[in-house]
Design a protein around this motif. Structure first.
Motif, PDB file in Angstrom:
ATOM      1  N   ILE A 282       0.868  -1.047  -0.062  1.00 48.30           N
ATOM      2  CA  ILE A 282       0.214   0.035   0.085  1.00 48.30           C
ATOM      3  C   ILE A 282       0.937   1.250  -0.252  1.00 48.30           C
ATOM      4  CG2 ILE A 282      -1.690   1.225   1.325  1.00 48.30           C
ATOM      5  CD1 ILE A 282      -2.646  -1.441   2.462  1.00 48.30           C
ATOM      6  N   PRO A 283       0.902   2.108  -1.066  1.00 49.07           N
ATOM      7  CA  PRO A 283       1.612   3.253  -1.065  1.00 49.07           C
ATOM      8  C   PRO A 283       0.987   4.342  -0.174  1.00 49.07           C
ATOM      9  CG  PRO A 283       0.686   2.914  -3.079  1.00 49.07           C
ATOM     10  CD  PRO A 283       0.258   1.801  -2.550  1.00 49.07           C
ATOM     11  N   ILE A 284       1.448   4.575   0.927  1.00 45.20           N
ATOM     12  CA  ILE A 284       0.655   5.590   2.151  1.00 45.20           C
ATOM     13  C   ILE A 284       0.701   7.191   1.851  1.00 45.20           C
ATOM     14  CG2 ILE A 284       0.619   3.783   3.442  1.00 45.20           C
ATOM     15  CD1 ILE A 284       2.694   5.164   5.269  1.00 45.20           C
ATOM     16  N   GLN A 285       1.787   7.240   0.705  1.00 44.74           N
ATOM     17  CA  GLN A 285       2.152   8.748   0.667  1.00 44.74           C
ATOM     18  C   GLN A 285       0.685   9.494  -0.109  1.00 44.74           C
ATOM     19  OE1 GLN A 285       3.883   6.348  -0.425  1.00 44.74           O
ATOM     20  NE2 GLN A 285       4.558   6.830  -2.728  1.00 44.74           N
ATOM     21  N   THR A 286       0.528  10.786   0.508  1.00 43.35           N
ATOM     22  CA  THR A 286      -0.694  11.520   0.114  1.00 43.35           C
ATOM     23  C   THR A 286      -0.107  13.142  -0.252  1.00 43.35           C
ATOM     24  OG1 THR A 286      -1.788  11.707   2.025  1.00 43.35           O
ATOM     25  CG2 THR A 286      -2.186   9.800   0.674  1.00 43.35           C
ATOM     26  N   LEU A 287      -1.213  13.737  -0.197  1.00 37.77           N
ATOM     27  CA  LEU A 287      -0.800  15.378  -0.003  1.00 37.77           C
ATOM     28  C   LEU A 287      -0.477  15.741   1.198  1.00 37.77           C
ATOM     29  CD1 LEU A 287      -1.065  17.817  -1.573  1.00 37.77           C
ATOM     30  CD2 LEU A 287      -3.352  18.007  -0.775  1.00 37.77           C
ATOM     31  N   LEU A 288      -1.083  14.600   2.290  1.00 37.88           N
ATOM     32  CA  LEU A 288      -0.736  15.179   3.826  1.00 37.88           C
ATOM     33  C   LEU A 288       0.815  14.825   4.089  1.00 37.88           C
ATOM     34  CD1 LEU A 288      -4.344  13.819   5.109  1.00 37.88           C
ATOM     35  CD2 LEU A 288      -3.562  16.065   4.300  1.00 37.88           C
ATOM     36  N   THR A 289       1.403  13.773   3.145  1.00 44.17           N
ATOM     37  CA  THR A 289       2.607  13.424   3.752  1.00 44.17           C
ATOM     38  C   THR A 289       3.860  14.263   2.819  1.00 44.17           C
ATOM     39  OG1 THR A 289       2.743  11.829   1.991  1.00 44.17           O
ATOM     40  CG2 THR A 289       1.860  11.240   4.146  1.00 44.17           C
ATOM     41  N   SER A 290       3.554  15.265   2.390  1.00 41.37           N
ATOM     42  CA  SER A 290       4.598  15.942   1.693  1.00 41.37           C
ATOM     43  C   SER A 290       5.905  16.518   2.072  1.00 41.37           C
ATOM     44  CB  SER A 290       3.867  17.241   0.789  1.00 41.37           C
ATOM     45  OG  SER A 290       3.407  18.042   2.007  1.00 41.37           O
ATOM     46  N   LYS A 291       5.667  16.700   3.683  1.00 39.24           N
ATOM     47  CA  LYS A 291       6.941  17.029   4.554  1.00 39.24           C
ATOM     48  C   LYS A 291       7.454  15.966   5.285  1.00 39.24           C
ATOM     49  CE  LYS A 291       4.803  21.406   5.472  1.00 39.24           C
ATOM     50  NZ  LYS A 291       4.273  22.528   6.568  1.00 39.24           N
ATOM     51  N   ASP A 292       7.135  14.687   4.940  1.00 35.17           N
ATOM     52  CA  ASP A 292       7.643  13.392   5.569  1.00 35.17           C
ATOM     53  C   ASP A 292       9.098  12.927   4.750  1.00 35.17           C
ATOM     54  OD1 ASP A 292       8.123  11.191   6.912  1.00 35.17           O
ATOM     55  OD2 ASP A 292       6.263  10.521   6.995  1.00 35.17           O
ATOM     56  N   ALA A 293      10.141  13.093   5.574  1.00 31.46           N
ATOM     57  CA  ALA A 293      11.503  12.892   4.667  1.00 31.46           C
ATOM     58  C   ALA A 293      11.409  11.173   4.783  1.00 31.46           C
ATOM     59  CB  ALA A 293      12.528  13.289   5.672  1.00 31.46           C
ATOM     60  N   TRP A 294      10.630  10.347   5.313  1.00 32.68           N
ATOM     61  CA  TRP A 294      10.808   8.970   5.149  1.00 32.68           C
ATOM     62  C   TRP A 294       9.849   8.582   4.147  1.00 32.68           C
ATOM     63  CZ3 TRP A 294       9.872   9.036  11.192  1.00 32.68           C
ATOM     64  CH2 TRP A 294      11.240   9.129  11.881  1.00 32.68           C
ATOM     65  N   LEU A 295       8.869   9.263   3.471  1.00 29.82           N
ATOM     66  CA  LEU A 295       8.150   8.795   2.530  1.00 29.82           C
ATOM     67  C   LEU A 295       8.738   9.453   1.084  1.00 29.82           C
ATOM     68  CD1 LEU A 295       4.677   8.549   4.331  1.00 29.82           C
ATOM     69  CD2 LEU A 295       6.103   6.726   3.728  1.00 29.82           C
ATOM     70  N   PRO A 296       8.478   8.723  -0.023  1.00 28.88           N
ATOM     71  CA  PRO A 296       8.672   9.318  -1.266  1.00 28.88           C
ATOM     72  C   PRO A 296       7.526  10.317  -1.682  1.00 28.88           C
ATOM     73  CG  PRO A 296       7.958   7.096  -1.508  1.00 28.88           C
ATOM     74  CD  PRO A 296       8.199   7.289  -0.030  1.00 28.88           C
ATOM     75  N   PRO A 297       7.799  11.131  -2.745  1.00 28.10           N
ATOM     76  CA  PRO A 297       6.595  12.166  -2.957  1.00 28.10           C
ATOM     77  C   PRO A 297       5.530  11.499  -3.951  1.00 28.10           C
ATOM     78  CG  PRO A 297       8.462  12.558  -4.507  1.00 28.10           C
ATOM     79  CD  PRO A 297       8.986  11.464  -3.316  1.00 28.10           C
ATOM     80  N   VAL A 298       4.313  11.950  -3.589  1.00 27.64           N
ATOM     81  CA  VAL A 298       3.183  11.229  -4.381  1.00 27.64           C
ATOM     82  C   VAL A 298       3.407  11.993  -5.886  1.00 27.64           C
ATOM     83  CG1 VAL A 298       1.612  13.334  -3.678  1.00 27.64           C
ATOM     84  CG2 VAL A 298       0.831  11.172  -4.243  1.00 27.64           C
TER      85      VAL A 298
END
Length: 507
Positions: free
Chosen positions: A418-434
């Motif tokens: 499940i790719p959990i990156q969304t618009l809400l995770t844009s500032k998360d350095a541990w997740l790739p961009p959406v």
């Protein structure tokens, strides 16, 4: 004995050195006096603590200095926490010694006794610094968090503060991602609260479980490879939830309330924040938090049943009782998830199908739709895990025959698909961009998982029953013709009656 004037002069001198060290460190932009200023600060705080141990009357005047040192840097923070812990232990031993001398037996001593002015000074100092201490529970200093867990334990034992105030930070320290000692110490304090003040632990359980996500994220070391948001919730060895010990200390009603709140965090249309306010309420709705809460729901030690098959009947009475409790709790979770899937899931599925067919939404609207899809994908994955993966079946071979159910590892709860990156995770350095490709993959995955969930429900893999509603079955009359059964003993011995009876049977 030291004269009061001499003590006042010594106290003023120590305080002046403390202020001097802070001013030098704050104005030292080129770091040329860093060693000197820190040495002055550490020595001054050490001298202040030594003075406070023997003269508690200076504690009210020293509280602002200690509070500033807690927020200055890691060195001064660790020094103040260690010294406060030593002072509390000294006071605890003094009270225990007095109690043994007076009564000849050991008993619980309340630190803030009305007839003890020195104890009152110390209790007032700790209570005034309590907001700062609670805030420091989520700091990035490993040593400070461990010292806080010890300090909270002494405060609970001595009755300085209400235990319900310390339940959220202690539950947060139970999921410390960097220090096993901190987790063990916090679990011991939580166990003490559960034994002495169970109602206070129950009242703060829901908020504490939801707020633990922020503690877990902030405690993870930044110099290590990230283990994933699911990994933040699990023990490395057993694969169980780090909050299983806290969960099993709760009462039945509180456990169900915690499960309801955790499941509700996976519903993108849910409005309740369950007591969380401000930034904490927003953080609990992030996709990363959904993965974290789902990991707890998947690996909690329901009913202390371990990893054994709770749907299996039989066994000793103690094991059957544990399995019964686990079945009720898991059935509650599955029923709550089914309601969300049948309501929110169907609404989102219609929007996803329409977007896959026509692609009429703007980029912002697609991102918002993806933010609704991700928690539902995690919810569907969790439901499938609890129904088919978590509990061992009789037909499956287990290589660890010598291990008990409590020692065996719980199957891995994996959401890597499940790719959990969304618009809400844009500032998360541990997740790739959406990206658009990621959004398309999320839509297709959600559509496929909804179809598989319908198949799982039709197969009825897990006998989920609602204990409150009991179906009453009315026996239907049989359509087969009944035949008369002969009596074993006849009252009349005449031959005529026997012949008549035999003829009646033939008819």
């Amino acid at each position: 004995p030291v004269e009061p004037d001499v003590l006042d002069e010594a106290y003023k001198l120590i305080c002046s050195y403390t202020e001097l060290g802070q001013r030098i460190e704050a104005s030292n932009e080129e770091r040329e006096f860093s060693g000197a200023s820190l040495s002055i600060l550490d020595s001054a705080l050490q001298g202040l603590t030594h003075m406070l141990k023997k003269h508690r009357s200076y504690l009210p005047r020293s509280t602002p200095i200690l509070s500033q040192a807690l927020e200055f840097n890691q060195l001064t923070r660790f020094r103040v926490l260690s010294d406060l812990y030593d002072i509390l232990l000294q006071e605890e031993h003094r009270n225990e010694k007095n109690a043994l001398g007076d009564a000849g037996m050991e008993e619980d001593i309340v630190l803030a006794a009305e007839d003890d002015s020195e104890a009152g000074y110390l209790a007032g100092c700790i209570q005034s610094m309590l907001p700062t201490l609670i805030t420091l529970a989520s700091c990035d200093d490993v040593r400070a968090r461990y010292r806080l867990s010890l300090l909270f334990g002494v405060m609970i034992r001595q009755g300085i503060v209400l235990p319900v105030i310390l339940v959220p930070p202690l539950v947060g320290l139970c999921v410390d991602a960097a220090d096993v000692r901190c987790r063990e110490s916090s679990n011991r304090v939580i166990t003490l609260i559960g034994e002495r003040y169970p109602q206070m632990l129950n009242s703060g359980a829901v908020e504490s479980f939801l707020a633990s996500f922020q503690f877990a994220v902030r405690s993870f070391p930044k110099d290590q490879d990230f283990i994933g948001y699911v990994g933040l919730a699990l023990e490395t060895k057993s694969g169980r939830s780090l909050l299983s010990g806290v969960y099993n200390l709760l009462g039945k009603t509180s456990r169900l309330s915690v499960l309801t709140a955790l499941v509700a965090m996976l519903d993108p249309h849910a409005q309740s924040s369950f007591g969380l306010k401000g930034k904490l309420a927003k953080v609990s709705r992030l996709p990363q938090a959904s993965a974290y809460y789902a990991a707890h729901l998947a690996t909690l030690d329901y009913g202390l049943a371990g990893s054994s098959d709770i749907w299996k009947q039989g066994g000793c009475s103690a094991a059957e009782n544990r399995h019964k409790i686990a079945r009720e709790e898991v059935a509650h979770v599955l029923a709550s998830m089914s309601k969300i899937i049948s309501s929110t899931g169907q609404v989102v599925l219609v929007d996803v199908k329409a977007e896959l067919q026509s692609s009429t939404l703007s980029s912002v609207e697609r991102l918002k739709l993806a933010a609704r899809v991700v928690p539902l994908c995690i919810l569907l994955k969790l439901k499938h895990y609890l129904k088919t993966v978590r509990w061992k079946k009789e037909s499956e071979a287990d290589d660890r025959e010598s291990e008990t159910d409590e020692e065996s590892r719980i199957p891995v709860f994996d959401i890597s698909e499940i790719p959990i990156q969304t618009l809400l995770t844009s500032k998360d350095a541990w997740l790739p961009p959406v990206s658009n490709a990621v959004i398309e993959a999320q839509f297709e995955l959600f559509k496929r998982m909804m179809k598989l969930d319908r198949v799982d429900d039709e197969d009825n893999l897990v006998p989920v029953r609602n204990p409150r509603r009991r179906k009453v079955t009315v026996p239907t009359p049989s359509k087969t013709k009944r035949t008369r059964v002969p009596k074993r003993k006849r009252s009349s011995d005449s031959d005529d009656s026997d012949e008549d009876y035999a003829g009646e049977r033939e008819r």
